[in-house]
Scaffold this motif. Structure first.
Motif, mmCIF file in Angstrom:
data_model
loop_
_atom_site.group_PDB
_atom_site.id
_atom_site.type_symbol
_atom_site.label_atom_id
_atom_site.label_comp_id
_atom_site.label_asym_id
_atom_site.label_seq_id
_atom_site.Cartn_x
_atom_site.Cartn_y
_atom_site.Cartn_z
ATOM 1 N N UNK A 303 -3.710 -2.410 -3.624
ATOM 2 C CA UNK A 303 -4.330 -2.741 -4.920
ATOM 3 C C UNK A 303 -5.823 -2.433 -4.916
ATOM 4 N N UNK A 304 -6.463 -2.546 -3.734
ATOM 5 C CA UNK A 304 -7.923 -2.355 -3.677
ATOM 6 C C UNK A 304 -8.316 -0.869 -3.603
ATOM 7 N N UNK A 305 -7.358 0.019 -3.308
ATOM 8 C CA UNK A 305 -7.726 1.447 -3.156
ATOM 9 C C UNK A 305 -6.975 2.351 -4.131
ATOM 10 N N UNK A 306 -6.134 1.752 -4.992
ATOM 11 C CA UNK A 306 -5.209 2.550 -5.814
ATOM 12 C C UNK A 306 -5.933 3.532 -6.733
ATOM 13 N N UNK A 307 -7.194 3.212 -7.105
ATOM 14 C CA UNK A 307 -7.938 4.101 -8.018
ATOM 15 C C UNK A 307 -8.466 5.348 -7.308
ATOM 16 N N UNK A 308 -8.461 5.334 -5.972
ATOM 17 C CA UNK A 308 -9.083 6.442 -5.230
ATOM 18 C C UNK A 308 -8.297 7.743 -5.321
ATOM 19 N N UNK A 309 -6.957 7.656 -5.413
ATOM 20 C CA UNK A 309 -6.162 8.885 -5.377
ATOM 21 C C UNK A 309 -4.748 8.620 -5.884
ATOM 22 N N UNK A 310 -4.092 9.644 -6.496
ATOM 23 C CA UNK A 310 -2.700 9.459 -6.943
ATOM 24 C C UNK A 310 -1.750 9.155 -5.784
ATOM 25 N N UNK A 311 -2.130 9.585 -4.540
ATOM 26 C CA UNK A 311 -1.296 9.273 -3.363
ATOM 27 C C UNK A 311 -1.110 7.766 -3.213
ATOM 28 N N UNK A 312 -2.189 7.003 -3.439
ATOM 29 C CA UNK A 312 -2.100 5.552 -3.259
ATOM 30 C C UNK A 312 -1.263 4.896 -4.358
ATOM 31 N N UNK A 313 -1.321 5.461 -5.553
ATOM 32 C CA UNK A 313 -0.501 4.927 -6.648
ATOM 33 C C UNK A 313 0.983 5.085 -6.296
ATOM 34 N N UNK A 314 1.325 6.253 -5.705
ATOM 35 C CA UNK A 314 2.726 6.513 -5.324
ATOM 36 C C UNK A 314 3.146 5.570 -4.190
ATOM 37 N N UNK A 315 2.234 5.343 -3.242
ATOM 38 C CA UNK A 315 2.531 4.413 -2.141
ATOM 39 C C UNK A 315 2.789 3.003 -2.684
ATOM 40 N N UNK A 316 2.011 2.638 -3.684
ATOM 41 C CA UNK A 316 2.159 1.305 -4.299
ATOM 42 C C UNK A 316 3.562 1.154 -4.921
ATOM 43 N N UNK A 317 4.007 2.206 -5.620
ATOM 44 C CA UNK A 317 5.344 2.173 -6.242
ATOM 45 C C UNK A 317 6.431 2.051 -5.176
ATOM 46 N N UNK A 318 6.231 2.761 -4.055
ATOM 47 C CA UNK A 318 7.237 2.705 -2.974
ATOM 48 C C UNK A 318 7.289 1.311 -2.353
ATOM 49 N N UNK A 319 6.119 0.711 -2.115
ATOM 50 C CA UNK A 319 6.078 -0.635 -1.518
ATOM 51 C C UNK A 319 6.795 -1.629 -2.425
ATOM 52 N N UNK A 320 6.560 -1.486 -3.719
ATOM 53 C CA UNK A 320 7.209 -2.382 -4.684
ATOM 54 C C UNK A 320 8.736 -2.222 -4.629
ATOM 55 N N UNK A 321 9.171 -0.951 -4.516
ATOM 56 C CA UNK A 321 10.614 -0.680 -4.467
ATOM 57 C C UNK A 321 11.247 -1.298 -3.214
ATOM 58 N N UNK A 322 10.569 -1.209 -2.069
ATOM 59 C CA UNK A 322 11.118 -1.797 -0.834
ATOM 60 C C UNK A 322 11.255 -3.312 -0.971
#
Length: 625
Positions: A303-322
């Motif tokens: 949540x603290x780095x999600x604005x830095x790159x689209x890669x982190x946004x995708x990682x966030x979606x994956x973590x939520x899915x797990x």
């Protein structure tokens, strides 16, 4: 067969065709499809069969028929190079060893010249290479239109070409993955085609059951942890403790696999475990809870780095899915679904799936009208081909059975030893090996032994090796697992003074024409394992409907597998050989007649002396030629 396909195309009907070995079913469906002028989607079972259709069969036919056709090949994401992930791999310290570094360097050189980005172009790159998941994308880690390499993306290019083509070649896994995820490009394609053809259709139901379900795999978690560490260090070093987060995820994955394995120390091959045997254990529930907590912890950090790159946004979606999957598998399964655990040497996979593809296929058939053609050499052992049509929801389809043009009564013999240990007796596998050794000596090698279990595979392989060493026969023993499948087949054909011992993957899709293979031994009747969770659930459903599960399910499944295994023997008009089924139940039990009738009409031999005489005759004819 070609006329039946042409009729189905003209009337936009559904056709199911069982076409015996040697019919030429590929040309029988391609010719009317190409001449119809309509758009066609062709789905087959494996990537290698896709390549064969696209690179060999379709171009030959288009030339012969003089039809200008635009063709496209569409595979799953994992078959294509991802330029963004390749650029990232060099700096992310994810490569496991020196060999992987060399493989990456080779892929980078190839990336400069490839047009398709399809790894199949790279000769000698093992499809199991640990580098491939690092330099290809998955639905989970793809950035879509936010990717810096989006304009050059090979997956996007392949889909665009598929949308513009007249004939598109896909595979069954892709077809079903798309039905559930709308992720592979087939979903946009399907409404626009006039003809959908499924070759090797006997594998369709299994592919569907795998992909229509929901699953949570520990290797997915390990991949996620690796991506999290690599991207964290590359793009947000020092902002979070990425190593600690990776360690937490990997520990959760390891604990979940241990909870799934239970008391089992060593796992060989793939095991299907009953859900209720594991889900009730305290360690299992706590492993899922630990995974949900680990996913929440990662979400908080991202949540603290999600604005830095689209890669982190995708990682966030994956973590939520797990996290969601961990909670889903902690609750009770949905009604009408079956749950089980796939356990292999390196991973565990929790699966919740429908029992068959009936509902999914009927939904597709009722959508935009088109011709549907399903074909294979083995689709059932009754006139309606109900083994295939019932679970696939094709009750109203037109059915055609086309027998093989080969002269089986003259060219092939079937031998079922009556005075032989039953498969349940301890010396059965040793006796199979002894009989296989006698057959191989009569022929000078040229034998396949097909086993129904991995345990029998090892026992028979070891016993054969010992027998030939003691006898000084100079016959090699090639055992599945000792080398990749393709390499084993090449060795077998290069020096036919060999016996190849194989399990599941050698029962079908193997083509050894000519004199290189003249005897196929099957260790026992290939009934489905009653402890398999899917088998259990299907049996239960039949019994609840007042039907006979043994006759309608077990014997039907065994008949299909026997046809597949026995089909390895005669591959051309001039092939000759012997099929041996080392299971006296096929000769003595009343259901044996139905199983014998499922095989091509071979001459039957009652005694081993007759079988050996036939093999010696084949060896003499071969030597004279």
């Amino acid at each position: 067969m070609a006329q039946a396909v042409a009729r189905a195309v003209a009337r936009r009907e559904t056709l199911v065709v069982e076409a015996g070995t040697g019919v030429g079913k590929t040309f029988a469906y391609l010719v009317p499809a190409l001449l119809s002028g309509g758009r066609a989607l062709i789905s087959t079972a494996t990537k290698s069969l896709q390549d064969q259709l696209f690179l060999r069969d379709l171009p030959r036919l288009c030339d012969a028929l003089g039809v200008p056709v635009r063709m496209a090949l569409l595979k799953g994401r994992g078959s294509y190079l991802c330029l963004h992930r390749m650029n990232h791999a060099r700096v992310s310290a994810e490569l496991p060893d020196r060999r992987a570094v060399l493989a990456l360097a080779r892929i980078e050189r190839w990336a400069q010249q490839t047009r398709s980005g399809d790894f199949a172009e790279l000769d000698g790159l093992d499809e199991r290479s640990p580098v491939i998941p690092i330099v290809s994308s998955t639905r989970d880690n793809c950035l879509g239109s936010e990717c810096p390499e989006f304009r050059a993306c090979f997956v996007v290019k392949a889909r665009r070409e598929a949308m513009e083509a007249d004939v598109v070649v896909v595979n069954h896994h892709l077809f079903f993955a798309d039905m559930t995820l709308r992720d592979t490009g087939v979903a946009e394609l399907l409404p626009s085609v006039d003809i959908a053809i499924f070759d090797e259709a006997h594998q369709l139901a299994e592919a569907g059951v795998q992909f229509l379900g929901t699953n949570l795999g520990t290797s997915q978690l390990i991949d996620f942890a690796r991506d999290l560490l690599g991207l964290g260090l590359a793009q947000a070093r020092g902002l979070q403790d990425w190593q600690a987060l990776q360690a937490t995820l990997e520990r959760a994955a390891r604990e979940l696999r241990l909870a799934c394995a239970g008391p089992m120390r060593e796992v060989r091959g793939l095991l299907k475990l009953r859900w209720q045997d594991r889900a009730g254990r305290p360690g299992f529930a706590s492993a899922l809870a630990e995974l949900a907590c680990a996913a929440d912890e990662v979400l908080e950090a991202l949540a603290s780095v999600v604005e830095l790159s689209p890669d982190f946004k995708r990682l966030q979606e994956r973590a939520q899915q797990f996290g969601e999957l961990a909670r889903l598998f902690s609750a009770e399964p949905a009604p009408g679904e079956v749950r089980w655990i796939d356990l292999s040497t390196h991973q565990a996979r929790l699966v919740e799936s429908p029992l068959d593809i009936r509902a999914a296929m009927q939904e597709q058939l009722q959508a935009a009208p088109k011709a549907w053609v399903f074909t294979s050499a083995t689709l059932g052992d009754d006139e309606r081909l109900s083994w295939f049509t019932e679970p696939a929801g094709l009750d109203d389809a037109t059915v055609l059975r086309v027998g093989s043009p080969f002269n089986y009564p003259e060219h092939a013999r079937l031998y079922i030893p009556r005075r032989f240990p039953k498969p349940s007796e301890p010396d059965h596998a040793q006796e199979v090996a002894a009989l296989a050794a006698r057959c191989a000596r009569a022929l000078g090698g040229r034998c396949f032994v097909l086993t129904t279990t991995l345990r029998a595979l090892q026992t028979i392989g070891d016993a054969l090796r010992q027998s030939f060493e003691e006898g000084g026969d100079g016959i090699a023993v090639l055992v599945q697992g000792a080398a990749p499948k393709r390499l084993l087949l090449q060795q077998f054909q290069a020096d036919p003074r060999a016996v190849l011992v194989g399990s599941a993957s050698f029962w079908e899709g193997i083509d050894v024409p000519g004199d290189d293979l003249q005897c196929v031994l099957i260790d026992k009747l290939p009934f489905p394992p009653p402890s398999d969770p899917l088998v259990e659930a299907r049996v239960q459903r039949l019994e609840q409907a007042g039907r006979n599960a043994f006759a309608e399910y077990f014997i039907a499944e065994a008949a299909i597998a026997l046809k597949q295994g026995g089909g390895r023997l005669i591959r051309t008009e001039s092939d000759r050989g012997l099929l041996v089924v080392c299971d006296p139940r096929m000769a003595g039990m009343n259901y044996g007649r139905r199983l014998r009738a499922a095989l091509p009409p071979m001459g039957q031999l009652a005694e081993e002396a007759e079988a050996m005489a036939w093999l010696r005759q084949l060896a003499e004819q071969r030597d004279e030629a």
